[in-house]
Design a protein around this motif. Structure first.
Motif, PDB file in Angstrom:
ATOM      1  N   THR A 126     141.236  82.860 -17.803  1.00 22.05           N
ATOM      2  CA  THR A 126     141.981  83.568 -16.759  1.00 22.05           C
ATOM      3  C   THR A 126     141.043  84.073 -15.667  1.00 22.05           C
ATOM      4  O   THR A 126     139.857  84.307 -15.925  1.00 22.05           O
ATOM      5  CB  THR A 126     142.742  84.776 -17.345  1.00 22.05           C
ATOM      6  N   ALA A 127     141.608  84.219 -14.462  1.00 19.06           N
ATOM      7  CA  ALA A 127     140.833  84.772 -13.355  1.00 19.06           C
ATOM      8  C   ALA A 127     140.856  86.291 -13.465  1.00 19.06           C
ATOM      9  O   ALA A 127     141.919  86.918 -13.429  1.00 19.06           O
ATOM     10  CB  ALA A 127     141.431  84.328 -12.025  1.00 19.06           C
ATOM     11  N   THR A 128     139.681  86.902 -13.649  1.00 16.17           N
ATOM     12  CA  THR A 128     139.596  88.349 -13.854  1.00 16.17           C
ATOM     13  C   THR A 128     138.253  88.881 -13.372  1.00 16.17           C
ATOM     14  O   THR A 128     137.275  88.129 -13.280  1.00 16.17           O
ATOM     15  CB  THR A 128     139.783  88.698 -15.349  1.00 16.17           C
ATOM     16  N   SER A 129     138.228  90.175 -13.095  1.00 16.80           N
ATOM     17  CA  SER A 129     136.967  90.819 -12.711  1.00 16.80           C
ATOM     18  C   SER A 129     136.189  91.297 -13.930  1.00 16.80           C
ATOM     19  O   SER A 129     135.020  91.661 -13.834  1.00 16.80           O
ATOM     20  CB  SER A 129     137.244  92.021 -11.795  1.00 16.80           C
ATOM     21  N   LEU A 130     136.849  91.294 -15.093  1.00 16.76           N
ATOM     22  CA  LEU A 130     136.197  91.738 -16.327  1.00 16.76           C
ATOM     23  C   LEU A 130     135.234  90.670 -16.820  1.00 16.76           C
ATOM     24  O   LEU A 130     135.614  89.516 -17.018  1.00 16.76           O
ATOM     25  CB  LEU A 130     137.240  92.037 -17.401  1.00 16.76           C
ATOM     26  N   ILE A 131     133.987  91.084 -17.027  1.00 19.16           N
ATOM     27  CA  ILE A 131     132.969  90.161 -17.525  1.00 19.16           C
ATOM     28  C   ILE A 131     132.859  90.252 -19.041  1.00 19.16           C
ATOM     29  O   ILE A 131     132.796  89.246 -19.737  1.00 19.16           O
ATOM     30  CB  ILE A 131     131.608  90.460 -16.866  1.00 19.16           C
ATOM     31  N   GLY A 132     132.838  91.477 -19.561  1.00 16.86           N
ATOM     32  CA  GLY A 132     132.724  91.659 -20.997  1.00 16.86           C
ATOM     33  C   GLY A 132     132.246  93.061 -21.326  1.00 16.86           C
ATOM     34  O   GLY A 132     132.362  93.977 -20.518  1.00 16.86           O
ATOM     35  N   THR A 133     131.693  93.210 -22.516  1.00 12.75           N
ATOM     36  CA  THR A 133     131.197  94.503 -22.987  1.00 12.75           C
ATOM     37  C   THR A 133     129.692  94.427 -23.156  1.00 12.75           C
ATOM     38  O   THR A 133     129.174  93.501 -23.783  1.00 12.75           O
ATOM     39  CB  THR A 133     131.843  94.877 -24.342  1.00 12.75           C
ATOM     40  N   ASP A 134     128.987  95.409 -22.589  1.00 14.76           N
ATOM     41  CA  ASP A 134     127.520  95.376 -22.663  1.00 14.76           C
ATOM     42  C   ASP A 134     127.015  96.011 -23.945  1.00 14.76           C
ATOM     43  O   ASP A 134     127.799  96.423 -24.809  1.00 14.76           O
ATOM     44  CB  ASP A 134     126.903  96.041 -21.432  1.00 14.76           C
ATOM     45  N   ALA A 135     125.693  96.117 -24.067  1.00 12.91           N
ATOM     46  CA  ALA A 135     125.068  96.603 -25.305  1.00 12.91           C
ATOM     47  C   ALA A 135     125.342  98.069 -25.583  1.00 12.91           C
ATOM     48  O   ALA A 135     125.142  98.542 -26.704  1.00 12.91           O
ATOM     49  CB  ALA A 135     123.565  96.361 -25.248  1.00 12.91           C
ATOM     50  N   SER A 136     125.792  98.827 -24.569  1.00 10.00           N
ATOM     51  CA  SER A 136     126.121 100.240 -24.780  1.00 10.00           C
ATOM     52  C   SER A 136     127.604 100.447 -25.101  1.00 10.00           C
ATOM     53  O   SER A 136     128.056 101.570 -25.254  1.00 10.00           O
ATOM     54  CB  SER A 136     125.748 101.058 -23.538  1.00 10.00           C
ATOM     55  N   GLY A 137     128.368  99.366 -25.157  1.00 10.21           N
ATOM     56  CA  GLY A 137     129.784  99.455 -25.481  1.00 10.21           C
ATOM     57  C   GLY A 137     130.682  99.657 -24.269  1.00 10.21           C
ATOM     58  O   GLY A 137     131.889  99.883 -24.438  1.00 10.21           O
ATOM     59  N   LYS A 138     130.136  99.552 -23.070  1.00  9.43           N
ATOM     60  CA  LYS A 138     130.930  99.758 -21.860  1.00  9.43           C
ATOM     61  C   LYS A 138     131.405  98.425 -21.290  1.00  9.43           C
ATOM     62  O   LYS A 138     130.700  97.420 -21.351  1.00  9.43           O
ATOM     63  CB  LYS A 138     130.100 100.495 -20.801  1.00  9.43           C
ATOM     64  N   GLU A 139     132.610  98.463 -20.722  1.00 12.54           N
ATOM     65  CA  GLU A 139     133.125  97.277 -20.062  1.00 12.54           C
ATOM     66  C   GLU A 139     132.349  97.013 -18.768  1.00 12.54           C
ATOM     67  O   GLU A 139     132.043  97.939 -18.020  1.00 12.54           O
ATOM     68  CB  GLU A 139     134.608  97.429 -19.725  1.00 12.54           C
ATOM     69  N   VAL A 140     132.044  95.751 -18.530  1.00 11.17           N
ATOM     70  CA  VAL A 140     131.319  95.361 -17.322  1.00 11.17           C
ATOM     71  C   VAL A 140     132.251  94.551 -16.430  1.00 11.17           C
ATOM     72  O   VAL A 140     132.884  93.592 -16.887  1.00 11.17           O
ATOM     73  CB  VAL A 140     130.070  94.529 -17.663  1.00 11.17           C
ATOM     74  N   HIS A 141     132.339  94.968 -15.179  1.00 10.80           N
ATOM     75  CA  HIS A 141     133.147  94.254 -14.187  1.00 10.80           C
ATOM     76  C   HIS A 141     132.226  93.730 -13.086  1.00 10.80           C
ATOM     77  O   HIS A 141     131.075  94.145 -12.965  1.00 10.80           O
ATOM     78  CB  HIS A 141     134.210  95.174 -13.584  1.00 10.80           C
ATOM     79  N   THR A 142     132.745  92.838 -12.275  1.00 10.92           N
ATOM     80  CA  THR A 142     131.979  92.361 -11.136  1.00 10.92           C
ATOM     81  C   THR A 142     131.701  93.520 -10.189  1.00 10.92           C
ATOM     82  O   THR A 142     132.449  94.500 -10.153  1.00 10.92           O
ATOM     83  CB  THR A 142     132.745  91.256 -10.393  1.00 10.92           C
ATOM     84  N   ALA A 143     130.617  93.410  -9.419  1.00 12.13           N
ATOM     85  CA  ALA A 143     130.195  94.510  -8.545  1.00 12.13           C
ATOM     86  C   ALA A 143     131.268  94.869  -7.526  1.00 12.13           C
ATOM     87  O   ALA A 143     131.482  96.046  -7.228  1.00 12.13           O
ATOM     88  CB  ALA A 143     128.896  94.138  -7.833  1.00 12.13           C
ATOM     89  N   ASP A 144     131.968  93.854  -6.987  1.00 10.72           N
ATOM     90  CA  ASP A 144     133.011  94.129  -5.994  1.00 10.72           C
ATOM     91  C   ASP A 144     134.395  94.251  -6.610  1.00 10.72           C
ATOM     92  O   ASP A 144     135.391  94.389  -5.902  1.00 10.72           O
ATOM     93  CB  ASP A 144     133.018  93.037  -4.914  1.00 10.72           C
ATOM     94  N   ASP A 145     134.446  94.172  -7.946  1.00 14.04           N
ATOM     95  CA  ASP A 145     135.697  94.297  -8.707  1.00 14.04           C
ATOM     96  C   ASP A 145     136.694  93.198  -8.346  1.00 14.04           C
ATOM     97  O   ASP A 145     137.903  93.366  -8.517  1.00 14.04           O
ATOM     98  CB  ASP A 145     136.333  95.682  -8.483  1.00 14.04           C
ATOM     99  N   GLN A 146     136.181  92.078  -7.883  1.00 12.87           N
ATOM    100  CA  GLN A 146     137.039  90.925  -7.605  1.00 12.87           C
ATOM    101  C   GLN A 146     136.828  89.864  -8.676  1.00 12.87           C
ATOM    102  O   GLN A 146     135.829  89.862  -9.390  1.00 12.87           O
ATOM    103  CB  GLN A 146     136.740  90.348  -6.219  1.00 12.87           C
ATOM    104  N   ASN A 147     137.785  88.959  -8.776  1.00 11.47           N
ATOM    105  CA  ASN A 147     137.734  87.938  -9.815  1.00 11.47           C
ATOM    106  C   ASN A 147     136.500  87.071  -9.691  1.00 11.47           C
ATOM    107  O   ASN A 147     136.042  86.757  -8.583  1.00 11.47           O
ATOM    108  CB  ASN A 147     138.980  87.055  -9.751  1.00 11.47           C
ATOM    109  N   ALA A 148     135.957  86.677 -10.823  1.00 11.98           N
ATOM    110  CA  ALA A 148     134.822  85.753 -10.879  1.00 11.98           C
ATOM    111  C   ALA A 148     134.876  85.033 -12.217  1.00 11.98           C
ATOM    112  O   ALA A 148     135.376  85.581 -13.213  1.00 11.98           O
ATOM    113  CB  ALA A 148     133.503  86.487 -10.720  1.00 11.98           C
ATOM    114  N   VAL A 149     134.364  83.823 -12.245  1.00  9.54           N
ATOM    115  CA  VAL A 149     134.408  83.036 -13.476  1.00  9.54           C
ATOM    116  C   VAL A 149     133.153  83.306 -14.302  1.00  9.54           C
ATOM    117  O   VAL A 149     132.046  83.376 -13.774  1.00  9.54           O
ATOM    118  CB  VAL A 149     134.555  81.534 -13.156  1.00  9.54           C
ATOM    119  N   THR A 150     133.344  83.498 -15.620  1.00 12.72           N
ATOM    120  CA  THR A 150     132.246  83.856 -16.525  1.00 12.72           C
ATOM    121  C   THR A 150     132.242  82.936 -17.739  1.00 12.72           C
ATOM    122  O   THR A 150     133.297  82.656 -18.321  1.00 12.72           O
ATOM    123  CB  THR A 150     132.386  85.311 -17.007  1.00 12.72           C
ATOM    124  N   VAL A 151     131.073  82.463 -18.115  1.00 12.41           N
ATOM    125  CA  VAL A 151     130.901  81.702 -19.344  1.00 12.41           C
ATOM    126  C   VAL A 151     129.971  82.490 -20.253  1.00 12.41           C
ATOM    127  O   VAL A 151     129.035  83.147 -19.780  1.00 12.41           O
ATOM    128  CB  VAL A 151     130.341  80.282 -19.060  1.00 12.41           C
TER     129      VAL A 151
END
Length: 438
Positions: free
Chosen positions: A230-255
């Protein structure tokens, strides 16, 4: 008329003598120490306040010393990272040279020898120590949760997903990426120190198929494309347990890496497109290949960061986490000790992006250390100011007025001498009675 009762007068003179002597001694003590309160009997409450402040002053002095030694330690770490960054810069230049068709296999073999020596030096740099404590070998990391490594592309269209056909890909501005069905897609990646490559015709392939084809290159299941659904600004969860989003909070593709933790870490990958005539589509590649590491791979581990005590209270400390700046930690060496390869043109092309990722990882560590050093400078200034102000407060509370203390000492000393003289005279006047008894 003198009587035997003159003894009472002598006692009175003796008491006056002792009183003046005691006051003279107290004043002399004040002059000698510079304090008007030298024991609890002088003023119990002020004595307690003054002693607590003395403890505070000593603690602030030690905290200042801690900050200075901590800064020195970070200087050692920073110096080693500066040297590693210079080496990485040289490595990229060598990789670019090896990727050039003018280089023969024997040339690349020579460059590989240089690579191996430079990477070995990076490992030596990571073993730099301060007072016997290793700084950059990964032993001083902060607490982390297990994470899956993620690479994000912010150059492709906002509606791009894994299901988007390569021929339908667009840039963020909306214009086509100009990939034709007859074009060839080349994929290279480095996993655990080894380089894998594959090629296929674009045809009806999707963006997710690029990474699925990479999984067929021989390293097993390396890429997880489920995050591309899906197209989303959510990238995933980092090592501290926080959700990571794109810097501009716009959709980006992540692998993401198929395996979580550092065991699944992908050192870097390269995607390039060539047309039917073998010409490289540079404009296309600049956007399609613009995947950058957005979440680093991390294992589940406890906090082992360095602790610098920067104040007089138990809670005033600073945790300093230092990353792994070894060749392995930077993605340049495999778990079996194998180094990044530039022995073929494909390997060299893949190595360029791997080195770029290593530079970004190292710069992230350097900026963290630099930020801590900047904070320590402010901490040092604050501690010195506190110590100065507390010392001034102590002087106000228990410090003696030297002019007054010297004047009182002189006065009581004169009175003591006068009392001694009067007592001696009184004793002399009474001696006539003792003669009557002879």
């Amino acid at each position: 008329m003198a009587t035997i009762g003159s003894y009472a007068q002598q006692l009175a003179l003796l008491n006056t003598l002792n009183m003046n002597y005691g006051r003279a001694v107290k004043s002399a003590n004040q002059v000698a120490t510079g304090n008007k309160i030298n024991s609890a009997k002088d003023n119990a409450s002020y004595y307690a306040i003054g002693k607590r402040m003395d403890v505070k002053i000593g603690s602030l002095g030690q905290a200042t010393s801690n900050v200075q030694t901590g800064n020195s330690m970070l200087n050692v770490a920073s110096g080693a990272m500066d040297n590693t960054l210079e080496i990485l810069t040289t490595l990229k230049e060598k990789a670019i040279a090896a990727a050039n068709s003018t280089a023969k296999d024997s040339d690349r073999a020579t460059i590989q020898k240089e690579f191996n020596q430079y990477l070995d030096q990076i490992n030596d740099n990571s073993m730099v120590s301060y007072n016997g404590k290793y700084l950059l070998n990964g032993s001083n990391k902060a607490a982390t949760m297990e994470t899956s490594q993620a690479y994000t592309n912010n150059s492709l269209g906002l509606d791009t997903t894994g299901a988007t056909k390569l021929t339908d890909l667009t840039r963020r501005q909306g214009d086509s990426l100009n990939i034709d069905a007859t074009d060839t897609v080349n994929v290279s990646f480095v996993k655990d120190g080894k380089t894998y490559s594959t090629s296929f015709t674009a045809g009806e392939a999707t963006l997710a198929d690029v990474f699925k084809k990479a999984n067929e290159a021989g390293a097993g299941e390396v890429f997880d494309t489920s995050s591309m659904d899906t197209a989303t600004s959510l990238i995933g969860t980092d090592a501290s347990g926080k959700e990571v989003h794109t810097a501009d909070d716009q959709n980006a593709v992540t692998v993401k890496a198929a395996q979580s933790g550092t065991a699944g870490s992908i050192a870097g990958f390269t995607i390039s497109v060539t047309d039917a005539e073998g010409n490289v589509k540079k404009s296309t590649n600049s956007d399609l290949d613009n995947f950058t590491e957005s979440i680093g791979a991390a294992d589940n581990r406890g906090d082992n960061s360095l602790v610098l005590h920067t104040g007089s209270e138990s809670t005033q400390n600073m945790h300093m986490a230092l990353g792994d700046a070894s060749a392995r930690g930077l993605g340049l060496q495999g778990s079996d000790g194998s180094y990044l390869s530039v022995s073929t043109q494909e390997d060299a092309n893949a190595a360029i992006n791997v080195i770029d990722n290593a530079i970004n990882r190292l710069l992230d560590q350097q900026t963290s250390v630099g930020s801590m050093q900047s904070r320590l400078d402010y901490t040092h200034t604050n501690l010195v100011t506190q110590q100065t102000n507390v010392t001034d407060s102590v002087t106000t509370i228990i410090g003696a007025d030297m002019a007054k203390a010297i004047t009182e000492y002189t006065s009581y000393n004169i009175r003591t001498q006068a009392a001694q003289a009067m007592l001696a005279q009184s004793m002399s006047n009474s001696s006539w009675f003792l003669n009557l008894l002879q």
